[in-house]
Write an enzyme that holds these catalytic residues in place. Sequence first.
Site: not given
Ligand code: DOR
Ligand code: ZN
Length: 345
Positions: A100, A248, A137, A14, A175, A16
């Site tokens: 997702k 995450d 989520h 997971h 998470h 980003h």
């Molecule tokens: O803290 C987070 N940031 N939680 C999420 O679910 C998305 C993520 C983000 O894309 O910044």
């Molecule tokens: Zn995330």
Amino acid sequence: MTQRLTIRRPDDWHVHLRDGAMLEAVAGYTARQFARAIVMPNLTPPVTSVAAARDYRARILAALGEGARFEPLMTCYLTDQADPDTIAAGHEEGVFTACKLYPAHATTNSAHGVTDIAAIAPVLERMQRIGMPLLIHGEVTDRSIDIFDREAVFLDRVLTPLIRDFPALRIVLEHITTAEAAVFVAEAAHPIAATITPQHLIINRNAIFDGGLRPHAYCLPVAKREAHRLAVRRAAVSGSPRFFLGTDSAPHVVGAKESACGCAGIFNAPFALETYLRVFDEEDAIDRFEGFASEHGARFYGLPLNPGTITLERVPVTVPATTGEGATAVVPFLAGETLAWRLAG
Ligand code: DOR
Ligand code: ZN
């Protein structure tokens, strides 16, 4: 005392990676440690089509440059309009590894998320049939629910009926932050697993208010009270194949965090493995680290284990105050702190 630890190359289930300049700035941190990563689709606009995922994957590989040994595993962002045939075709083609589910407005770039599970029932039906994992989520978006309770309420209101209605749907609850989620996942008579982030193993909610408001300790789901952190730690080091690594890592430029309305997200990619290993070391569970980091996730996803190894050594390393500059300046998790382990080589 163990001084060096060699494990099978791990994966991040997971992450980003963002896009544009931020992608260029952060992708290398993930690729340096992990063989594969499940890449979140919450771009603007979100990744909802096979073509968009294919293009995004190409941009990730381009950002890493020639010779990178890293495989981005792409995900499809579910909306109320998601089409089962498109998703199944993308999966069949090897573009979409998973879908997702963001409940609409749960978090960053989730405005296009799902408003009602009933709207995506045909998609879930098809995913169940073809064995495609659903990544969730797990927070309700009902603003009348206390933010610290939104994960636990999600288990009762959404996840329990979901696993009843789709008994063979493979689910990753992303998470997890609560004792309730850890128990739910450990005990469910269902093909379900959970990812665990470094921050939810290390901080509790006090960190967000430690002597003042600390935007770099704010992510969603938000860190909970200490008893929950301890329960999540126990799950991570338990050796259960249902729990595995998912950072995450969610970079936001420093100004977007240090703001009157700071974005949710903790950037932990630069020292993710070192941070997880600190926890396993503290819990006297170094022997269980490889399962968590390199085996459980791949097995749950039905993917081969990675060939090759990586080595960590007990040599201190200090996390910098920031990484990047200008539009890519980000404050990493544990900035300024010294970790006992570092990735060798
Ligand atoms: O803290 C987070 N940031 N939680 C999420 O679910 C998305 C993520 C983000 O894309 O910044
Ligand atoms: Zn995330």
